[in-house]
Scaffold this motif. Structure first.
Motif, PDB file in Angstrom:
ATOM      1  N   VAL A  30      39.365  33.160  40.399  1.00  0.00           N
ATOM      2  CA  VAL A  30      40.061  34.296  41.016  1.00  0.00           C
ATOM      3  C   VAL A  30      40.777  33.843  42.275  1.00  0.00           C
ATOM      4  O   VAL A  30      41.942  34.188  42.523  1.00  0.00           O
ATOM      5  N   ASN A  31      40.070  33.054  43.077  1.00  0.00           N
ATOM      6  CA  ASN A  31      40.659  32.535  44.323  1.00  0.00           C
ATOM      7  C   ASN A  31      41.910  31.701  44.037  1.00  0.00           C
ATOM      8  O   ASN A  31      42.947  31.860  44.692  1.00  0.00           O
ATOM      9  N   ALA A  32      41.829  30.840  43.031  1.00  0.00           N
ATOM     10  CA  ALA A  32      42.968  29.958  42.707  1.00  0.00           C
ATOM     11  C   ALA A  32      44.162  30.763  42.192  1.00  0.00           C
ATOM     12  O   ALA A  32      45.320  30.461  42.511  1.00  0.00           O
ATOM     13  N   ILE A  33      43.887  31.799  41.408  1.00  0.00           N
ATOM     14  CA  ILE A  33      44.983  32.646  40.893  1.00  0.00           C
ATOM     15  C   ILE A  33      45.642  33.400  42.047  1.00  0.00           C
ATOM     16  O   ILE A  33      46.869  33.449  42.162  1.00  0.00           O
ATOM     17  N   GLU A  34      44.814  33.964  42.923  1.00  0.00           N
ATOM     18  CA  GLU A  34      45.375  34.727  44.045  1.00  0.00           C
ATOM     19  C   GLU A  34      46.226  33.851  44.959  1.00  0.00           C
ATOM     20  O   GLU A  34      47.252  34.287  45.482  1.00  0.00           O
ATOM     21  N   LYS A  35      45.781  32.615  45.153  1.00  0.00           N
ATOM     22  CA  LYS A  35      46.516  31.713  46.042  1.00  0.00           C
ATOM     23  C   LYS A  35      47.736  31.089  45.347  1.00  0.00           C
ATOM     24  O   LYS A  35      48.479  30.321  45.952  1.00  0.00           O
ATOM     25  N   GLY A  36      47.890  31.371  44.047  1.00  0.00           N
ATOM     26  CA  GLY A  36      49.025  30.812  43.317  1.00  0.00           C
ATOM     27  C   GLY A  36      48.840  29.362  42.917  1.00  0.00           C
ATOM     28  O   GLY A  36      49.787  28.682  42.519  1.00  0.00           O
ATOM     29  N   ARG A  37      47.601  28.886  43.018  1.00  0.00           N
ATOM     30  CA  ARG A  37      47.334  27.499  42.645  1.00  0.00           C
ATOM     31  C   ARG A  37      47.109  27.349  41.151  1.00  0.00           C
ATOM     32  O   ARG A  37      47.087  26.247  40.617  1.00  0.00           O
ATOM     33  N   TYR A  38      46.885  28.468  40.476  1.00  0.00           N
ATOM     34  CA  TYR A  38      46.587  28.392  39.044  1.00  0.00           C
ATOM     35  C   TYR A  38      47.147  29.618  38.342  1.00  0.00           C
ATOM     36  O   TYR A  38      46.929  30.751  38.791  1.00  0.00           O
ATOM     37  N   ASP A  39      47.873  29.392  37.254  1.00  0.00           N
ATOM     38  CA  ASP A  39      48.362  30.485  36.421  1.00  0.00           C
ATOM     39  C   ASP A  39      47.374  30.703  35.276  1.00  0.00           C
ATOM     40  O   ASP A  39      47.084  29.766  34.534  1.00  0.00           O
TER      41      ASP A  39
END
Lengths: 71, 193
Positions: A30-39
């Motif tokens: 969730v953190n990675a998606i929110e930060k745009g690091r992961y689609d």
């Protein structure tokens, strides 16, 4: 890919951990998606949309460069 | 819609078992020094793998792992500033490097005092049982990227060692193994902390 995940989550008063629990993924995801690091994958994007009761395009929005590439 | 629940198992055996078997053969063949070096490498690899597993952890089910101790609270921690987060990152990195250097020294000298840094792994990593972490699509991609970086770093380090110091095969193996372990652990921790 831009997304409204932090806003939608805040509106509902959910922590990243709470959202992760609902989605069945790790809080790191969730953190990675929110930060745009992961689609997210398409199935996970659908699941996110279902959890928020919205359409995918109401949550995720392609970057301008991604749109211009498609055109 | 496909089930998102991942089916990932973490396996620890291969290298350690092979090292142990080779060490036994070396003892049998009378190559005592080389055999002891392999024993230390065997223990070092076990401790490093144990540290990695303790850091990531394994839950009751094979698709669950636990983030323990150092990584129990993902960055930034609640109320944690950039400075304290930096200190945390540096402290952990230094600790991993020092421990790995101690392992290498042990492999070639066998001085028992060098076990202390190795024991620090347990002191630092094991006490904390952190939050539950699923090995999902994102975590899996992080682990794959970390392993790729570790492979590249191990190969590069091995090549440099070969050119610069012309090590024995055992020394070369020790260098590659240590670099691989350090990079794998650090790269995975960096993204999942």
């Amino acid at each position: 890919m831009k997304n409204r995940l932090p806003v939608l989550r805040a509106e509902r008063g959910w922590s990243q951990a709470a959202l992760a629990e609902r989605l069945g993924v790790s809080r790191q995801t969730v953190n990675a998606i929110e930060k745009g690091r992961y689609d997210p994958s398409l199935p996970l994007a659908f699941k996110i949309a279902t959890v928020f009761g919205l359409a995918i395009e109401d949550i995720f929005e392609p970057e301008e460069s991604e749109v211009s590439h498609a055109e | 819609m496909p089930n998102e629940t991942p089916k990932v198992k973490i396996s620890i055996n291969g290298t350690a078992i092979i090292l142990a078997a080779v060490a036994l053969v070396a003892f049998w063949a009378g190559a005592v020094q080389a055999a002891w070096a392999l024993v230390w490498l065997y223990l070092a690899s076990l401790v490093l793998v144990a540290a990695t597993i303790a850091w990531i952890g394994i839950g009751e089910h094979s698709d669950e792992v636990r983030v323990a101790a150092v990584a129990s609270e993902t960055a930034p921690r609640k109320g944690e500033g950039l400075f304290s987060r930096g200190v945390r990152v540096v402290a952990f990195s230094v600790w991993v490097v020092v421990t790995a250097m101690a392992f290498l020294y042990l492999a070639f000298s066998g001085h028992p005092l060098l076990l202390l840094p190795a024991l620090s792994l347990f002191a630092v990593v094991l006490p904390g049982a952190g939050e539950r972490l699923l090995v999902d699509e994102y975590v899996r991609s992080v682990l794959v990227r970390s392993a790729t970086a570790a492979h590249a770093a191990g190969l590069a380090a091995g090549f440099l060692a070969l050119v610069l110091v012309r090590p024995t095969a055992l020394e070369l193996f020790a260098v590659v193994l240590a670099v691989y372990a350090i990079v794998l652990e650090w790269a995975a921790w960096r993204e999942l902390r």
